[in-house]
Scaffold this active site. Structure first.
Site, short mmCIF file in Angstrom:
data_model
loop_
_atom_site.label_atom_id
_atom_site.label_comp_id
_atom_site.label_asym_id
_atom_site.label_seq_id
_atom_site.Cartn_x
_atom_site.Cartn_y
_atom_site.Cartn_z
N PRO A 11 0.67 -1.24 -0.11
CA PRO A 11 0.10 -0.14 -0.19
C PRO A 11 0.87 1.34 -0.13
O PRO A 11 1.82 1.51 0.56
CB PRO A 11 -0.69 -0.26 1.43
CG PRO A 11 0.03 -1.09 2.15
CD PRO A 11 0.48 -2.04 1.29
N ASN A 12 0.17 2.33 -0.75
CA ASN A 12 1.14 3.62 -0.73
C ASN A 12 2.28 3.75 -1.68
O ASN A 12 2.53 4.83 -1.83
CB ASN A 12 0.99 4.21 0.58
CG ASN A 12 -0.14 4.16 1.36
OD1 ASN A 12 -1.26 4.89 0.79
ND2 ASN A 12 -0.38 3.83 2.50
N ARG A 19 4.80 11.03 -2.50
CA ARG A 19 4.72 10.81 -1.07
C ARG A 19 5.71 10.96 -0.29
O ARG A 19 6.96 10.48 -0.48
CB ARG A 19 4.12 9.36 -0.92
CG ARG A 19 4.21 8.71 0.35
CD ARG A 19 3.99 7.29 0.33
NE ARG A 19 3.92 6.64 1.65
CZ ARG A 19 4.26 5.58 2.16
NH1 ARG A 19 4.60 4.71 1.06
NH2 ARG A 19 3.84 5.06 3.06
N TYR A 24 11.37 8.73 1.03
CA TYR A 24 10.99 7.88 0.13
C TYR A 24 11.84 8.48 -1.41
O TYR A 24 11.74 7.51 -2.43
CB TYR A 24 9.67 7.46 -0.34
CG TYR A 24 9.14 7.00 0.92
CD1 TYR A 24 9.48 5.70 1.55
CD2 TYR A 24 7.75 7.62 1.55
CE1 TYR A 24 8.90 5.20 2.45
CE2 TYR A 24 7.30 6.76 2.67
CZ TYR A 24 7.89 5.80 3.29
OH TYR A 24 7.44 5.25 4.44
N ASN A 75 7.68 -5.46 -0.48
CA ASN A 75 7.76 -4.40 0.28
C ASN A 75 6.38 -4.26 0.57
O ASN A 75 5.49 -3.68 -0.16
CB ASN A 75 8.27 -3.19 -0.28
CG ASN A 75 8.06 -1.93 0.64
OD1 ASN A 75 7.39 -1.99 1.56
ND2 ASN A 75 8.81 -0.89 0.00
N ALA A 78 2.91 -0.44 5.20
CA ALA A 78 2.51 -0.57 6.62
C ALA A 78 1.89 -2.04 6.96
O ALA A 78 2.07 -2.42 8.28
CB ALA A 78 1.38 0.45 6.98
N GLU A 99 12.09 -9.71 2.61
CA GLU A 99 11.40 -8.51 2.97
C GLU A 99 12.21 -7.14 2.56
O GLU A 99 13.42 -7.11 2.85
CB GLU A 99 11.22 -8.39 4.36
CG GLU A 99 10.47 -7.16 5.10
CD GLU A 99 10.64 -7.07 6.60
OE1 GLU A 99 11.33 -7.88 7.11
OE2 GLU A 99 9.96 -6.44 7.24
N HIS A 101 12.60 -2.57 2.50
CA HIS A 101 12.05 -1.38 2.63
C HIS A 101 12.89 -0.23 2.31
O HIS A 101 14.07 -0.41 2.35
CB HIS A 101 11.79 -0.99 4.13
CG HIS A 101 10.87 -2.25 4.90
ND1 HIS A 101 9.59 -1.99 4.79
CD2 HIS A 101 11.12 -3.16 5.53
CE1 HIS A 101 9.11 -3.05 5.13
NE2 HIS A 101 10.15 -3.76 5.76
N ARG A 108 13.14 5.18 12.50
CA ARG A 108 11.87 6.07 12.19
C ARG A 108 10.82 6.00 13.73
O ARG A 108 11.48 5.44 14.60
CB ARG A 108 10.92 5.51 10.88
CG ARG A 108 11.81 5.95 9.59
CD ARG A 108 11.30 5.80 8.39
NE ARG A 108 10.17 6.56 8.14
CZ ARG A 108 9.31 6.29 7.55
NH1 ARG A 108 9.23 5.25 6.50
NH2 ARG A 108 8.19 6.97 7.43
#
Ligand code: DQA
Length: 143
Positions: A11-12, A19, A24, A75, A78, A99, A101, A108
């Site tokens: 998502p996103n 964004r 990012y 990825n 969230a 995985e 990111h 963060r």
């Protein structure tokens, strides 16, 4: 031997470039995807890329990947931090899953430091910008 890989953006991530560019980067998902395809080719891998903002669609894609692909790079956005359903889907399929990111999730907000999918993934790569995906492609190619 790994020949065909699936890259899943959660998502996103469709909004990359717009964004939070400070986190990012300024490049959009099209740039990322074309770099992913190039890197995969350089490693002799066939690659499909999938993006969804929906948990169920990501789970369906993981299920179908088990018969079509030799490895997955995900990825989960969230969902990484709370989706036991995505975790169970990764765990259910036998192919290796890495995985990734873009940002350094450990540097963060504290909720990002917890990944519920990490224990069922082969490994995790975080904090190298789009390079996290490229490192994951290399890692899969060497498995
Ligand atoms: C992310 C980090 C997650 O915490 C966040 O929810 C994302 C992107 C990353 O690539 O850095 O959507 O997975």
């Amino acid at each position: 031997m790994i020949k065909k890989i699936l890259v899943i953006h959660g998502p996103n991530l469709n909004l990359l470039g717009e964004r939070e560019p400070g986190v990012y980067g300024n490049d959009g998902i099209e740039v990322l995807n074309s770099n992913i395809i190039d890197r995969a080719k350089k490693h002799g891998l066939e690659c499909e890329i999938f993006q969804s903002n929906h948990e169920g669609a990501i789970i369906d894609k993981l299920h179908s990947a088990r018969k079509e692909f030799d490895g997955v790079i995900i990825n989960a956005g969230a969902y990484t931090h709370y989706s036991y359903a995505v975790r169970d889907a990764i765990s259910a399929i036998k192919i290796p899953c890495i995985e990734v990111h873009i940002s350094n999730v450990d540097a963060r907000e504290s909720f990002r430091a917890n990944s519920v999918i990490a224990p069922v993934c082969k490994g995790s790569i975080s904090g190298f910008g789009f390079g996290s995906y490229y490192l994951a492609i290399q890692a899969l190619s060497e498995l």
